[in-house]
Design a protein around this motif. Structure first.
Motif, PDB file in Angstrom:
ATOM      1  N   PRO A   1      85.365  59.534  41.732  1.00 47.49           N
ATOM      2  CA  PRO A   1      84.265  59.062  41.243  1.00 47.49           C
ATOM      3  C   PRO A   1      83.735  59.989  39.853  1.00 47.49           C
ATOM      4  O   PRO A   1      83.583  61.243  40.125  1.00 47.49           O
ATOM      5  CB  PRO A   1      83.051  58.930  42.359  1.00 47.49           C
ATOM      6  N   PRO A   2      83.398  59.567  38.993  1.00 48.24           N
ATOM      7  CA  PRO A   2      82.761  60.216  37.805  1.00 48.24           C
ATOM      8  C   PRO A   2      81.920  61.716  38.147  1.00 48.24           C
ATOM      9  O   PRO A   2      82.069  62.286  37.207  1.00 48.24           O
ATOM     10  CB  PRO A   2      82.281  59.100  36.858  1.00 48.24           C
ATOM     11  N   ASP A   3      80.957  61.389  38.818  1.00 51.28           N
ATOM     12  CA  ASP A   3      80.114  62.510  39.232  1.00 51.28           C
ATOM     13  C   ASP A   3      81.031  63.598  39.898  1.00 51.28           C
ATOM     14  O   ASP A   3      80.137  64.908  39.848  1.00 51.28           O
ATOM     15  CB  ASP A   3      78.903  62.136  40.105  1.00 51.28           C
ATOM     16  N   GLN A   4      81.761  63.599  40.493  1.00 45.61           N
ATOM     17  CA  GLN A   4      82.750  64.790  40.866  1.00 45.61           C
ATOM     18  C   GLN A   4      83.956  64.940  40.093  1.00 45.61           C
ATOM     19  O   GLN A   4      84.709  65.958  40.393  1.00 45.61           O
ATOM     20  CB  GLN A   4      83.347  64.215  42.462  1.00 45.61           C
ATOM     21  N   ARG A   5      84.247  64.125  39.078  1.00 44.00           N
ATOM     22  CA  ARG A   5      85.578  64.185  38.495  1.00 44.00           C
ATOM     23  C   ARG A   5      85.537  65.686  37.744  1.00 44.00           C
ATOM     24  O   ARG A   5      86.440  66.258  37.921  1.00 44.00           O
ATOM     25  CB  ARG A   5      85.681  63.091  37.502  1.00 44.00           C
ATOM     26  N   ALA A   6      84.559  65.880  36.837  1.00 47.47           N
ATOM     27  CA  ALA A   6      84.913  67.141  35.969  1.00 47.47           C
ATOM     28  C   ALA A   6      84.897  68.556  36.951  1.00 47.47           C
ATOM     29  O   ALA A   6      85.908  69.122  36.582  1.00 47.47           O
ATOM     30  CB  ALA A   6      83.539  67.240  35.119  1.00 47.47           C
TER      31      ALA A   6
ATOM     32  N   LYS B   1      90.157  58.183  32.859  1.00 46.43           N
ATOM     33  CA  LYS B   1      88.955  58.406  31.694  1.00 46.43           C
ATOM     34  C   LYS B   1      87.843  57.358  32.286  1.00 46.43           C
ATOM     35  O   LYS B   1      88.085  56.575  32.908  1.00 46.43           O
ATOM     36  CB  LYS B   1      89.432  57.770  30.407  1.00 46.43           C
ATOM     37  N   PRO B   2      86.494  57.921  31.832  1.00 44.51           N
ATOM     38  CA  PRO B   2      86.179  59.194  31.168  1.00 44.51           C
ATOM     39  C   PRO B   2      86.461  60.438  31.963  1.00 44.51           C
ATOM     40  O   PRO B   2      86.193  60.317  33.124  1.00 44.51           O
ATOM     41  CB  PRO B   2      84.537  58.943  30.824  1.00 44.51           C
ATOM     42  N   LEU B   3      87.146  61.277  31.355  1.00 42.60           N
ATOM     43  CA  LEU B   3      87.348  62.683  31.966  1.00 42.60           C
ATOM     44  C   LEU B   3      86.239  63.222  32.644  1.00 42.60           C
ATOM     45  O   LEU B   3      85.972  63.969  33.438  1.00 42.60           O
ATOM     46  CB  LEU B   3      87.976  63.634  30.963  1.00 42.60           C
ATOM     47  N   ALA B   4      85.180  63.044  31.941  1.00 40.05           N
ATOM     48  CA  ALA B   4      83.728  63.358  32.318  1.00 40.05           C
ATOM     49  C   ALA B   4      82.632  62.564  31.826  1.00 40.05           C
ATOM     50  O   ALA B   4      82.945  61.578  30.835  1.00 40.05           O
ATOM     51  CB  ALA B   4      83.481  64.745  31.748  1.00 40.05           C
ATOM     52  N   LEU B   5      81.447  62.624  32.171  1.00 38.70           N
ATOM     53  CA  LEU B   5      80.280  61.619  31.963  1.00 38.70           C
ATOM     54  C   LEU B   5      79.527  62.193  30.831  1.00 38.70           C
ATOM     55  O   LEU B   5      79.201  61.474  30.098  1.00 38.70           O
ATOM     56  CB  LEU B   5      79.484  61.222  33.131  1.00 38.70           C
ATOM     57  N   THR B   6      79.690  63.522  30.540  1.00 37.61           N
ATOM     58  CA  THR B   6      78.863  64.328  29.609  1.00 37.61           C
ATOM     59  C   THR B   6      79.584  65.085  28.684  1.00 37.61           C
ATOM     60  O   THR B   6      80.765  65.546  29.169  1.00 37.61           O
ATOM     61  CB  THR B   6      77.673  64.926  30.168  1.00 37.61           C
TER      62      THR B   6
ATOM     63  N   ALA C   1      83.523  72.013  29.745  1.00 35.10           N
ATOM     64  CA  ALA C   1      83.890  72.804  30.715  1.00 35.10           C
ATOM     65  C   ALA C   1      85.157  72.639  30.968  1.00 35.10           C
ATOM     66  O   ALA C   1      85.853  73.729  31.426  1.00 35.10           O
ATOM     67  CB  ALA C   1      82.848  72.526  32.053  1.00 35.10           C
ATOM     68  N   ALA C   2      85.793  71.354  31.107  1.00 41.56           N
ATOM     69  CA  ALA C   2      87.065  70.951  31.344  1.00 41.56           C
ATOM     70  C   ALA C   2      87.995  71.709  30.575  1.00 41.56           C
ATOM     71  O   ALA C   2      89.136  72.273  30.710  1.00 41.56           O
ATOM     72  CB  ALA C   2      87.258  69.555  31.457  1.00 41.56           C
ATOM     73  N   ALA C   3      87.596  71.509  29.063  1.00 37.11           N
ATOM     74  CA  ALA C   3      88.646  72.159  27.739  1.00 37.11           C
ATOM     75  C   ALA C   3      88.538  73.547  28.199  1.00 37.11           C
ATOM     76  O   ALA C   3      89.534  73.968  27.830  1.00 37.11           O
ATOM     77  CB  ALA C   3      87.896  71.617  26.615  1.00 37.11           C
ATOM     78  N   ALA C   4      87.354  74.157  28.195  1.00 41.21           N
ATOM     79  CA  ALA C   4      87.482  75.614  28.629  1.00 41.21           C
ATOM     80  C   ALA C   4      88.396  76.113  29.756  1.00 41.21           C
ATOM     81  O   ALA C   4      89.002  77.129  29.435  1.00 41.21           O
ATOM     82  CB  ALA C   4      86.126  76.142  28.899  1.00 41.21           C
TER      83      ALA C   4
END
Lengths: 339, 318
Positions: free
Chosen positions: B69-74, B91-96, B102-105
């Protein structure tokens, strides 16, 4: 306007680019007859008169309006001349079909509308696209779609006006592209939705040349009171110069209407490439003239003076939105012009 | 064979489960992947784990397909990347934007592939259009017009701007490669209109939404999916519902896609990136860029006027 003939005697004022479409429509309709030509350029007026069966011509509008066989007038002069000419037609007690935009500003458009209200004569702004087959088909199709939510109308071309001397390229004379061509689209989406336009957000581009004083590509987003949004693109900036495409998309609560660029025309591939061959349906100018003659005869007008004033206000809002980068309220444009 | 762990079977609320509906069958059908474990499902005939940390400790998978679920995804994506795994992120990879950054980093640190499932950019017509634009076929692009209209299906509780909006935003980015600087949005009924100002004076406009179902499409099918790219030397009209054959019979009308679907094509790119030791064609920076546009669109909808994109803390890195 007592007259011996049953047909409406029509004077054409301004014989530039678009006049031939109007004179052809007049010749084709048995209810009308061409009774004269007026143009400031005597040579051009005389040539047009000769080409139209030797009808009388003049460079003097007042003199022509005074002739008893003139019942009604078609005006296709440059946009900035519309207000004084139209008011003169009203004061002479003649009916008027006038090329769009009704005027280059709201005050001028209102002055014209008031003059015709006082004179009790028919004033019809030539929002010709309402008379084209595609526009009528979409209007009819909207009945099945329910409340419209999103509309797309794109009229794209690569044909720019002849050269730098073309008055259309001069915003002082044309009012800018949103007034000159934009009003066609702004009026059409308003007619399709039957709703009141509230806001216009527009983006413009000088694509053909950085030195243009008008935006040859216009994207105008209209927000309607009922919640619908219409995206109107008007372009003379596409490439190649021969490009010509129209696209309509309407999303309604019950479905979607698509009339894409290749839906109507045949596609021809020849030695110069691939192009479109538009269908030979009804002649929009003939339909428009017919609607005008109907209105002169007492029928409900297809386009009203109010439609013309509103389209001008939307065009002004579009030009202003491009300048400011912000949405512009149509009511603000109408209010500041006075009532 | 590249081993895949399926982590999570949730989506943006409702019954959305892209893991089961889209990624699992695509991984199974792909000759380069094999599914070896699952977190959150015990009916797939592979080892099941109670949570991602346990799975990462025990499971040999090189790839984690994240559909939590999106709140745990990132958080899960960052965890998998830090464990040295490659990630396919629903997708979405994250909600914000913050989470996406943070994922990109984390992906930059791990050096592994992190692919957001922006699979619509892999539509065959879009892929060829992207290559043609990049090759200068229409000259310098100055405008893109896009429609992404899904007919029927289950509405997303978080709204279709979040659910569907990323797809066409990402395709436009893939087509022209110019970052978005300013966003004006307007919502009308089922459709949201996004008016984007990019670098180089390029503008794009996207209509996106879930409209009424239509008799000729399965619920959730794309009624209109197209892009018009206008350039200094020409125009490209891309109908992304092509390539398709049309079948008309006494019982109805349907379209038949003539090639691999967009998810299969995405997995082919995922596999090529993993085995080639290179970043994927679409990465977390693309997810971040698209999410930032969605966030700006939300702000614009509230304000009723255009808004600039929020300052980009990743600017120097992209």
């Amino acid at each position: 306007m007592e007259h011996h003939s049953a047909s409406v005697g029509v004077l054409v004022v301004g014989v530039g680019f678009i006049a031939e479409q109007h004179t052809a429509a007049i010749h084709a309709d048995p209810r009308a007859r061409l009774v004269g030509i007026v143009d400031l350029d005597a040579g051009r007026a005389a040539a047009a008169a000769r080409a139209n069966g030797g009808v009388p011509w003049s460079t003097d509008l007042a003199e022509a309006l005074a002739r008893p066989e003139v019942d009604a007038v078609v005006v296709c002069t440059p946009n900035h001349t519309h207000a004084p000419i139209a008011v003169a037609v009203a004061e002479a007690g003649r009916h008027l079909l006038i090329e769009k935009p009704l005027a280059t500003d709201v005050a001028g458009a209102r002055r014209i509308a008031a003059a015709f209200a006082d004179a009790g004569r028919v004033l019809m702004p030539a929002h010709t696209h309402r008379c084209y087959d595609y526009a009528r088909a979409v209007k009819e199709g909207l009945g099945d779609l329910g409340r419209p939510e999103f509309l797309r109308l794109a009229i794209l071309g690569g044909w720019i006006w002849p050269d730098w001397r073309a008055w259309v390229l001069d915003p002082a004379r044309s009012g800018g592209h949103a007034l000159h061509n934009g009003v066609h689209l702004l009026d059409l989406v308003t007619w399709w939705t039957g709703d009141r336009p509230e806001t216009v957000y527009a983006r413009g581009r000088k694509q053909t040349a950085a030195e243009l004083d008008i935006y040859d590509y216009l994207e105008m987003t209209v927000g309607f009171a009922g919640g619908a949004t219409a995206l109107c693109e008007m372009s003379r900036g596409h490439r190649p110069a021969t490009y010509a495409a129209r696209d309509v998309l309407v999303v309604g609560e019950h479905g979607v209407l698509t009339l894409p660029w290749d839906a109507e025309a045949s596609i021809v591939t020849d030695e110069s490439g691939t192009g479109l061959l538009p269908p030979a349906g009804a002649n929009g100018f003939a339909v428009q003239l017919g609607a005008w003659l109907d209105a002169i005869g007492g029928a409900e007008p297809l386009m009203t003076p109010g439609d013309g004033v509103l389209a001008v206000a939307m065009g002004v809002a579009a030009e202003r939105s491009i300048a400011t980068g912000e949405p512009v309220r149509v009511d603000d444009v109408l209010t500041e012009a006075g009532v | 064979m590249t081993r895949v762990l399926l982590a999570g079977f949730g989506g943006l609320g409702g019954g959305q489960d892209h893991q089961r509906a889209m990624y699992l069958p695509a991984f199974q059908a792909h000759p380069g992947f094999t599914v070896v474990g699952a977190v959150g499902a015990d009916d797939l005939g592979v080892p099941s784990y109670p949570d991602l940390a346990t799975a990462l400790a025990d499971d040999p998978a090189e790839v984690v397909s994240v559909c939590l679920p999106p709140d745990q995804r990132a958080t899960a994506i960052v965890t998998a990347l830090r464990a040295g795994r490659h990630v396919l992120a629903d997708k979405p990879l994250a909600l914000t934007a913050e989470e996406a950054a943070a994922a990109a980093a984390a992906a930059a640190e791990s050096g592994t592939v992190c692919m957001p499932a922006h699979h619509q950019r892999f539509a065959p017509a879009v892929r060829s259009a992207r290559a043609a634009v990049a090759a200068g076929r229409v000259g310098l692009p100055w405008n893109v017009q896009a429609d992404f209209l899904v007919a029927g299906g289950d509405p997303c509780p978080l709204g279709e701007l979040t659910n569907l909006g990323l797809y066409p935003i990402d395709v436009v980015a893939a087509l022209v490669g110019q970052p978005v600087r300013r966003v004006h949005a307007r919502a009308s009924g089922d459709v949201t209109l996004l008016l984007l100002d990019h670098d180089r004076g390029l503008t794009s406009t996207i209509s996106v939404g879930r409209i009424s179902g239509t008799a000729d499409l399965r619920p959730g099918g794309l009624a209109v999916h197209r892009y018009r790219i206008s350039g200094s030397n020409g125009v490209m009209n891309v109908d992304a519902t092509k390539p398709g054959a049309t079948l008309r019979t006494s019982t109805g009308v349907r379209s038949a896609w003539t090639g691999p679907d967009t998810v299969a094509l995405m997995l082919t790119e995922l596999h090529a990136a993993i085995t080639g030791g290179r970043p994927a064609e679409v990465g977390p920076a693309d997810a971040l860029a698209a999410i930032r546009v969605v966030e700006a669109a939300r702000r614009s909808l509230e304000a009723g006027r255009p808004v600039p994109l929020s300052p980009d803390s990743q600017e120097g890195r992209q």
